[in-house]
Write a protein that holds these residues in place. Sequence first.
Motif, PDB file in Angstrom:
ATOM      1  N   THR A   1       0.809  -1.227   0.000  1.00 30.00           N
ATOM      2  CA  THR A   1       0.000   0.000   0.000  1.00 30.00           C
ATOM      3  C   THR A   1       0.836   1.267   0.000  1.00 30.00           C
ATOM      4  N   GLU A   2       2.158   1.131   0.289  1.00 29.08           N
ATOM      5  CA  GLU A   2       3.058   2.284   0.454  1.00 29.08           C
ATOM      6  C   GLU A   2       2.577   3.211   1.577  1.00 29.08           C
ATOM      7  N   GLU A   3       1.875   2.642   2.534  1.00 30.91           N
ATOM      8  CA  GLU A   3       1.428   3.388   3.704  1.00 30.91           C
ATOM      9  C   GLU A   3       2.532   3.394   4.754  1.00 30.91           C
ATOM     10  N   PHE A   4       2.766   4.556   5.357  1.00 32.93           N
ATOM     11  CA  PHE A   4       3.673   4.667   6.491  1.00 32.93           C
ATOM     12  C   PHE A   4       2.874   4.404   7.757  1.00 32.93           C
ATOM     13  N   ARG A   5       3.221   3.332   8.485  1.00 30.75           N
ATOM     14  CA  ARG A   5       2.482   2.987   9.711  1.00 30.75           C
ATOM     15  C   ARG A   5       3.417   2.980  10.912  1.00 30.75           C
ATOM     16  N   GLN A   6       2.927   3.465  12.029  1.00 35.01           N
ATOM     17  CA  GLN A   6       3.685   3.294  13.260  1.00 35.01           C
ATOM     18  C   GLN A   6       3.712   1.801  13.598  1.00 35.01           C
ATOM     19  N   TRP A   7       4.779   1.383  14.236  1.00 33.25           N
ATOM     20  CA  TRP A   7       5.030  -0.034  14.418  1.00 33.25           C
ATOM     21  C   TRP A   7       3.913  -0.740  15.186  1.00 33.25           C
ATOM     22  N   THR A   8       3.568  -1.928  14.686  1.00 40.95           N
ATOM     23  CA  THR A   8       2.762  -2.898  15.418  1.00 40.95           C
ATOM     24  C   THR A   8       3.573  -4.179  15.519  1.00 40.95           C
ATOM     25  N   ILE A   9       3.164  -5.069  16.387  1.00 44.81           N
ATOM     26  CA  ILE A   9       3.863  -6.345  16.504  1.00 44.81           C
ATOM     27  C   ILE A   9       3.808  -7.104  15.184  1.00 44.81           C
ATOM     28  N   THR A  10       2.654  -7.089  14.531  1.00 44.59           N
ATOM     29  CA  THR A  10       2.514  -7.798  13.251  1.00 44.59           C
ATOM     30  C   THR A  10       3.491  -7.249  12.216  1.00 44.59           C
ATOM     31  N   ASP A  11       3.624  -5.939  12.134  1.00 50.77           N
ATOM     32  CA  ASP A  11       4.537  -5.356  11.155  1.00 50.77           C
ATOM     33  C   ASP A  11       5.998  -5.649  11.513  1.00 50.77           C
ATOM     34  N   MET A  12       6.315  -5.695  12.797  1.00 52.27           N
ATOM     35  CA  MET A  12       7.665  -6.083  13.204  1.00 52.27           C
ATOM     36  C   MET A  12       7.970  -7.498  12.711  1.00 52.27           C
TER      37      MET A  12
ATOM     38  N   VAL B   1      10.379  -2.120  27.769  1.00 48.17           N
ATOM     39  CA  VAL B   1      11.768  -2.601  27.766  1.00 48.17           C
ATOM     40  C   VAL B   1      11.843  -4.118  27.939  1.00 48.17           C
ATOM     41  N   PRO B   2      11.215  -4.703  28.980  1.00 47.22           N
ATOM     42  CA  PRO B   2      11.282  -6.166  29.071  1.00 47.22           C
ATOM     43  C   PRO B   2      10.593  -6.868  27.904  1.00 47.22           C
ATOM     44  N   PHE B   3       9.516  -6.267  27.361  1.00 47.69           N
ATOM     45  CA  PHE B   3       8.873  -6.876  26.197  1.00 47.69           C
ATOM     46  C   PHE B   3       9.855  -6.993  25.040  1.00 47.69           C
ATOM     47  N   PHE B   4      10.603  -5.937  24.758  1.00 45.39           N
ATOM     48  CA  PHE B   4      11.527  -5.974  23.624  1.00 45.39           C
ATOM     49  C   PHE B   4      12.604  -7.032  23.813  1.00 45.39           C
TER      50      PHE B   4
ATOM     51  N   LEU C   1      10.219 -22.007  28.164  1.00 43.60           N
ATOM     52  CA  LEU C   1      11.019 -20.804  28.378  1.00 43.60           C
ATOM     53  C   LEU C   1      10.189 -19.547  28.119  1.00 43.60           C
ATOM     54  N   GLU C   2       9.310 -19.598  27.133  1.00 37.55           N
ATOM     55  CA  GLU C   2       8.464 -18.442  26.855  1.00 37.55           C
ATOM     56  C   GLU C   2       7.607 -18.111  28.076  1.00 37.55           C
ATOM     57  N   ARG C   3       7.021 -19.118  28.705  1.00 32.99           N
ATOM     58  CA  ARG C   3       6.213 -18.868  29.907  1.00 32.99           C
ATOM     59  C   ARG C   3       7.068 -18.265  31.010  1.00 32.99           C
ATOM     60  N   LYS C   4       8.308 -18.729  31.100  1.00 28.58           N
ATOM     61  CA  LYS C   4       9.208 -18.206  32.134  1.00 28.58           C
ATOM     62  C   LYS C   4       9.559 -16.744  31.863  1.00 28.58           C
ATOM     63  N   LEU C   5       9.838 -16.406  30.622  1.00 31.01           N
ATOM     64  CA  LEU C   5      10.167 -15.026  30.283  1.00 31.01           C
ATOM     65  C   LEU C   5       8.985 -14.100  30.533  1.00 31.01           C
ATOM     66  N   ILE C   6       7.801 -14.539  30.167  1.00 35.30           N
ATOM     67  CA  ILE C   6       6.599 -13.722  30.385  1.00 35.30           C
ATOM     68  C   ILE C   6       6.352 -13.540  31.880  1.00 35.30           C
ATOM     69  N   ALA C   7       6.643 -14.586  32.672  1.00 31.55           N
ATOM     70  CA  ALA C   7       6.498 -14.476  34.131  1.00 31.55           C
ATOM     71  C   ALA C   7       7.495 -13.468  34.708  1.00 31.55           C
ATOM     72  N   ILE C   8       8.713 -13.426  34.152  1.00 32.93           N
ATOM     73  CA  ILE C   8       9.715 -12.454  34.608  1.00 32.93           C
ATOM     74  C   ILE C   8       9.223 -11.030  34.323  1.00 32.93           C
ATOM     75  N   VAL C   9       8.629 -10.835  33.147  1.00 36.74           N
ATOM     76  CA  VAL C   9       8.095  -9.514  32.804  1.00 36.74           C
ATOM     77  C   VAL C   9       6.993  -9.127  33.791  1.00 36.74           C
ATOM     78  N   LYS C  10       6.084 -10.041  34.059  1.00 39.06           N
ATOM     79  CA  LYS C  10       4.964  -9.736  34.967  1.00 39.06           C
ATOM     80  C   LYS C  10       5.469  -9.428  36.368  1.00 39.06           C
TER      81      LYS C  10
ATOM     82  N   GLN D   1       1.050 -10.929  26.321  1.00 37.25           N
ATOM     83  CA  GLN D   1       0.592 -12.151  25.649  1.00 37.25           C
ATOM     84  C   GLN D   1       1.722 -12.742  24.799  1.00 37.25           C
ATOM     85  N   PRO D   2       1.786 -14.073  24.713  1.00 35.66           N
ATOM     86  CA  PRO D   2       2.806 -14.677  23.849  1.00 35.66           C
ATOM     87  C   PRO D   2       2.631 -14.187  22.398  1.00 35.66           C
ATOM     88  N   ILE D   3       3.765 -13.937  21.747  1.00 36.55           N
ATOM     89  CA  ILE D   3       3.740 -13.483  20.358  1.00 36.55           C
ATOM     90  C   ILE D   3       3.811 -14.694  19.444  1.00 36.55           C
ATOM     91  N   LYS D   4       2.802 -14.823  18.585  1.00 37.58           N
ATOM     92  CA  LYS D   4       2.771 -15.951  17.653  1.00 37.58           C
ATOM     93  C   LYS D   4       3.458 -15.563  16.346  1.00 37.58           C
TER      94      LYS D   4
END
Length: 474
Positions: free
Chosen positions: A98-109, A140-143, A452-461, A469-472
Amino acid sequence: MKVWGNWRPLPEREVKMLHEAALRILSDIGVAVENEDVLTKIADFGAIVDRSKQRVYFSPKFVEDFLASSERFDWDSAEPYVGGSASIYFGYYLDPETEEFRQWTITDMLRYFKVAHYIGLGYGSAYVFPVYEIPHEALVPFFHYFALKFTGRASASVNNVKWAPIVLEMSEAFAEENGVPLQQLLSPVHIHLVSPLRFSTEEAKIFAFFAERGLRIGIGTMSVLGSNAPVTIAGALAQHLAQNIFINIVYRAYFGDKQLHFSSAISPLDMRTLMQSYGRPEKELCNVAMAQLAIHYGAHFFPHTGHSDAKKPGPEAGFEKALNALPSLIACGRVGISCGLLSVDEVYSPIQLVIDREIIGALKRFVQGFEVNEETLAFETIKEVTPIGVFTGTEHTAKHWRKELWTPTVFAREMFNAWKQKGAKTEVDLAREICNEALRSEPLPVCISDQLERKLIAIVKKAVGVEIQPIKPI
């Protein structure tokens, strides 16, 4: 044939002047270090410390001895390096359809990384920026979770010392599961000397936190002509050289590093718009000069290259990325393209990712040079073909063309009529088709287990009270 590493634009007299200016800066002006533990470490290493001003000074003899005692990087035997990767900072995703400039979303990342993965580029998550799906306090922890999951390394960004133990805990969990060195995971993490000749409070705290645990993070500099550096290139180089020497002193004081490592990230300020500009010739003049200084000191060196101020893929982007690569490649045989990146650090284009991958291929062929021997001189083949034949169908051509000739993917390969008959597609059109193929391909691979994903998410919380939420992968 060696096509790189022999360009020395600075006369020896000017090299000496820059060296002497850096010595004066370190001895007379010094460096502000706003952390008592770092001050003590540097004082124990031999610096002169004024604790009332939180400032360190290095005598000319100290610096000369420090440089003389360093292990010299063997530039004569060094192999050239041409590479590139896709990183994400703040800014906008430029949609390839689309040549659209969008601010970042998780999907676009994920889409951006997926294209990079499909075309064989490395990729990583660099600085923290707002993502509307993630609460600000969890960014920060999410990234770092996102980076560990999809790149197998931590994110580059730690902007406050309060995040350091959380990043460390997440990295330790990854290292334990995957059996990799902790330092390898933390290698992207870095801070910057933003203000001139100042190791500021927060950055020094972050560095000291990791260093006290035997872990090194990067210390970078981002000098801007006319902003946090003199507008004259000579003055900026002298200040930048002094800062590079200071950073190497810090690493030796903490870790005993004997080899010098220099970098160059000097760019001009546009005096009308006040934009920090990456596509200008002054940036590459600084890279080439710093390359020569690094070779003079026997320091390993990597320049800040392959950038553009253009907002979309096109002639400006191509020219500026070449302008910010070829001189450094000739001067020191080192270049890395910031793939997909446009508008300094603001715009991220999957189409530009593909074009930049093409540029890397061409530069790799250029730096490869060519061999001169009896076989490549082709005397017998010349004798066989001349004066009325052509070389296209000879055994010599069949044997050598794949190695000798670079073959583009999206740059033009046909004469005009053939190009027109195939749809008159430009490099942007072909790159867009590759992006679409990439986005229809298999999901982006992940580097962590569900456990490990559950453990990382628990550390963030636990750290911020927010459950992400886990990133699919897509």
